[in-house]
Motif scaffolding. Structure first.
Motif, PDB file in Angstrom:
ATOM      1  N   LEU A 255      93.217  53.624  47.820  1.00  0.00           N
ATOM      2  CA  LEU A 255      93.099  52.739  49.081  1.00  0.00           C
ATOM      3  C   LEU A 255      92.600  53.263  50.377  1.00  0.00           C
ATOM      4  O   LEU A 255      92.113  52.570  51.368  1.00  0.00           O
ATOM      5  CB  LEU A 255      94.613  52.140  48.879  1.00  0.00           C
ATOM      6  N   ARG A 256      93.251  54.526  50.559  1.00  0.00           N
ATOM      7  CA  ARG A 256      92.948  55.044  51.743  1.00  0.00           C
ATOM      8  C   ARG A 256      91.225  55.221  51.900  1.00  0.00           C
ATOM      9  O   ARG A 256      90.548  54.991  53.195  1.00  0.00           O
ATOM     10  CB  ARG A 256      93.417  56.447  51.892  1.00  0.00           C
ATOM     11  N   GLU A 257      90.651  55.586  50.972  1.00  0.00           N
ATOM     12  CA  GLU A 257      89.172  55.848  50.886  1.00  0.00           C
ATOM     13  C   GLU A 257      88.397  54.471  51.207  1.00  0.00           C
ATOM     14  O   GLU A 257      87.545  54.453  51.719  1.00  0.00           O
ATOM     15  CB  GLU A 257      88.683  56.187  49.551  1.00  0.00           C
ATOM     16  N   GLN A 258      88.915  53.497  50.610  1.00  0.00           N
ATOM     17  CA  GLN A 258      88.365  52.028  50.685  1.00  0.00           C
ATOM     18  C   GLN A 258      88.717  51.432  52.111  1.00  0.00           C
ATOM     19  O   GLN A 258      87.993  50.958  52.603  1.00  0.00           O
ATOM     20  CB  GLN A 258      88.903  51.026  49.619  1.00  0.00           C
ATOM     21  N   ALA A 259      89.938  51.871  52.845  1.00  0.00           N
ATOM     22  CA  ALA A 259      90.139  51.196  54.174  1.00  0.00           C
ATOM     23  C   ALA A 259      89.402  52.264  54.907  1.00  0.00           C
ATOM     24  O   ALA A 259      88.772  51.527  56.067  1.00  0.00           O
ATOM     25  CB  ALA A 259      91.731  51.638  54.288  1.00  0.00           C
ATOM     26  N   ASP A 260      88.978  53.392  54.958  1.00  0.00           N
ATOM     27  CA  ASP A 260      88.089  54.375  55.615  1.00  0.00           C
ATOM     28  C   ASP A 260      86.894  53.711  55.623  1.00  0.00           C
ATOM     29  O   ASP A 260      86.112  53.446  56.685  1.00  0.00           O
ATOM     30  CB  ASP A 260      88.021  55.703  55.125  1.00  0.00           C
ATOM     31  N   ALA A 261      86.376  53.075  54.292  1.00  0.00           N
ATOM     32  CA  ALA A 261      84.911  52.793  54.016  1.00  0.00           C
ATOM     33  C   ALA A 261      84.711  51.477  54.975  1.00  0.00           C
ATOM     34  O   ALA A 261      83.826  51.123  55.676  1.00  0.00           O
ATOM     35  CB  ALA A 261      84.624  52.443  52.656  1.00  0.00           C
TER      36      ALA A 261
ATOM     37  N   ALA B 145      84.221  47.154  50.093  1.00  0.00           N
ATOM     38  CA  ALA B 145      85.327  47.924  50.213  1.00  0.00           C
ATOM     39  C   ALA B 145      86.557  46.852  50.390  1.00  0.00           C
ATOM     40  O   ALA B 145      87.555  47.286  50.100  1.00  0.00           O
ATOM     41  CB  ALA B 145      85.161  48.691  51.567  1.00  0.00           C
ATOM     42  N   THR B 146      86.332  45.574  50.996  1.00  0.00           N
ATOM     43  CA  THR B 146      87.281  44.708  51.051  1.00  0.00           C
ATOM     44  C   THR B 146      87.768  44.336  49.790  1.00  0.00           C
ATOM     45  O   THR B 146      88.955  44.039  49.568  1.00  0.00           O
ATOM     46  CB  THR B 146      86.753  43.531  51.997  1.00  0.00           C
ATOM     47  N   ARG B 147      86.856  43.804  48.721  1.00  0.00           N
ATOM     48  CA  ARG B 147      87.239  43.374  47.552  1.00  0.00           C
ATOM     49  C   ARG B 147      88.058  44.415  46.759  1.00  0.00           C
ATOM     50  O   ARG B 147      88.923  44.082  46.175  1.00  0.00           O
ATOM     51  CB  ARG B 147      86.034  43.081  46.918  1.00  0.00           C
ATOM     52  N   ARG B 148      87.553  45.626  46.921  1.00  0.00           N
ATOM     53  CA  ARG B 148      88.086  46.849  46.323  1.00  0.00           C
ATOM     54  C   ARG B 148      89.717  46.879  46.645  1.00  0.00           C
ATOM     55  O   ARG B 148      90.718  47.356  45.865  1.00  0.00           O
ATOM     56  CB  ARG B 148      87.305  47.967  46.423  1.00  0.00           C
ATOM     57  N   LEU B 149      89.821  47.089  47.812  1.00  0.00           N
ATOM     58  CA  LEU B 149      91.299  46.953  48.291  1.00  0.00           C
ATOM     59  C   LEU B 149      92.074  45.942  47.740  1.00  0.00           C
ATOM     60  O   LEU B 149      93.043  46.223  47.351  1.00  0.00           O
ATOM     61  CB  LEU B 149      91.219  46.981  50.002  1.00  0.00           C
TER      62      LEU B 149
END
Length: 505
Positions: free
Chosen positions: A222-228, A250-254
């Motif tokens: 989740l942190r990786e995707q939030a950073d992306a 990134a939004t969809r992965r989160l």
């Protein structure tokens, strides 16, 4: 209007006694030409808690030299940054302020460091006199505004590649400089060194310990995707290729991870964030879907022989694409400029700072994560079987679209677990991607047909031939039928024997 250039450079520590070696001994360099001395005065702006510096972003107002003005530097990769420049003015240009909003969250920007430099510039030229690189020797004096505060002084050497230059030149120059006793700079930028040596450096995120539990792995993802998500914001604003797509992903992965791993993170707590991520994905989706559709239709038109292009087909398609693209981009930018978007970013930060972990979060990853992935897979399986049981037509199109969304969510679930589960999860995600691809092409055809029908109606109303639009509609119908016929075989290959066992070990 701001200008942009890609800055590729290397910095070296120096002192008053450091001398540059003869760089004409670098094979590509035929001449080194002295370009004189510039006196530069730069004031760097940031928030009170140095949010820009923490993200390796710099914003400055500089006078002196050939490029006086406002400069915003955004990191691309180590030693590579994009520099966006705007004309000199008293206030921070609105375009640059917007590009850093995702970092500042509308906090006040104020001067944090003033750097005054005496810069001796040399140009490295090839045999034809073309510029290869610029070598600068800087004597830097740093102070804290507004009253001076603590100060620092140092020398450094900077080698910046000319626009369009070969990065291999920097390696050759680097080898020559190192042989002469120079060493890479210990600080990544002048600002970073100035902040450190005048007493205040930006707070850095503590390094996360190696993940041990299921909760550790999902939070890391989740942190990786939030950073992306944050990193692609400036690219969307600059209309860079693929930026909207990557930010939307990134939004969809989160969103997918928060939904899938609800036994790891309390769904009742995460639901408001998930709902807002759904909103953001939808706003970005307008622009992304328009990009995909426009490219699809352009490629279809380009593939037709001239004898089948009846009427101003290319011109009408271009006019539609420009108008629709402008509207879609406006939707995306309005979302990024909204208070709602900043509230989402803050809520996401808060969620990751104090995650609502449930009991299952403390379990071993291989005990807790496979079940969540397989639950998404079971949902996908039901949707695919339901769609395949329907006759061709609108109802089946809707069912296949629902299956596509389930395939994407299943793929994302496996990707989130990949660090913990390794190759079985990666292979699982790869299989789900193959299913998603077929279903995605089918859905793109459905959307394309709606647009082609509308374009045909407009052409006919304008007294133009609608033949070509009808031809393209027929091609898309055939394409959709091919995908529907292909799906059973793709699904069978993707869900072959041992799929569940491989994931659960």
């Amino acid at each position: 209007m701001a200008d942009t250039k890609r800055e590729i450079e290397r910095k070296y520590d120096a002192d008053a006694d450091t001398r540059l070696p003869d760089l004409t001994r670098v094979s590509e360099v035929a001449d080194v030409r002295d370009r004189g001395v510039d006196e530069l005065d730069a004031v760097y702006y940031d928030t009170g808690d140095l949010r820009l510096a923490a993200a390796s972003v710099t914003l400055r107002r500089r006078t002196g030299g050939a490029d006086a003005g406002w400069h915003l530097k955004l990191p691309v990769a180590p030693e590579i940054r994009d520099e966006i420049s705007a004309p000199l003015s008293d206030d921070i240009p609105g375009e640059l302020r917007a590009l850093v909003r995702v970092y500042t969250r509308d906090a006040e920007l104020a001067p944090v460091v003033r750097l005054r430099s005496v810069r001796n510039v040399r140009h490295l030229l090839d045999a034809d006199g073309a510029l290869l690189a610029e070598v600068s020797r800087d004597e830097v004096h740093a102070e804290r505004p507004p009253d001076g505060g603590r100060t620092a002084r140092w020398d450094e050497i900077e080698v910046e590649l000319a626009d369009g230059g070969d990065p291999a030149l920097l390696d050759a120059v680097d080898k020559r400089l190192r042989k002469a006793g120079l060493h890479k700079a210990t600080a990544p930028s002048k600002l970073a060194r100035a902040l450190a040596e005048t007493g205040t450096a930006p707070a850095s995120r503590p390094a996360a310990p190696p993940p041990r539990t299921a909760g550790d792995h999902i939070l890391g993802y989740l942190r990786e995707q939030a950073d992306a998500l944050v990193s692609y914001d400036p690219g969307v604003r600059r209309d860079l290729p693929d930026a909207v797509h990557q930010m939307r992903v990134a939004t969809r992965r989160l969103r997918s991870a928060l939904r899938t791993y609800r036994k790891i993170l309390d769904r009742e707590v995460t639901r408001p964030v998930t709902d807002e991520l759904t909103w953001l994905a939808g706003e970005l989706g307008v622009a992304r879907d328009q990009e995909v559709l426009a490219e699809r239709l352009r490629s279809r038109v380009d593939a037709l022989p001239d004898t089948l292009l009846l009427g101003p087909v290319a011109a009408r398609l271009k006019a539609w694409a420009v108008a629709a693209g402008s509207d879609a981009r406006g939707t995306a930018l309005a979302a990024l400029d909204s208070t709602r978007y900043l509230d989402l970013l803050s809520a996401l930060d808060a969620l990751l700072e104090e995650p609502p972990l449930l009991k299952a979060a403390g379990k071993a990853a291989d005990a807790a994560l496979p079940d969540a992935v397989l639950k998404e897979y079971d949902r996908l399986s039901r949707r695919v079987e339901h769609a395949l049981a329907l006759p061709a037509g609108g109802e089946r199109d809707v069912a296949l679209h629902d299956a596509r969304k389930a395939a994407k969510r299943t793929r994302y679930a496996a990707e989130a677990a990949a660090q913990a589960l390794g190759r079985p999860a990666r292979q699982f995600a790869k299989r789900m991607k193959a299913v998603q691809k077929v279903l995605g092409d089918h859905q793109d055809s459905v959307v394309a047909r709606h647009t082609l029908r509308d374009l045909a109606i407009r052409a006919d109303a304008a007294g133009e031939s609608a033949f070509t639009w009808g031809l393209l509609y027929g091609q898309e119908s055939a394409r959709a039928a091919e995908r529907e016929a292909e799906l059973p075989q793709v699904w069978e290959r993707a869900t072959g024997p041992g799929l569940r066992a491989a994931l659960t070990g």
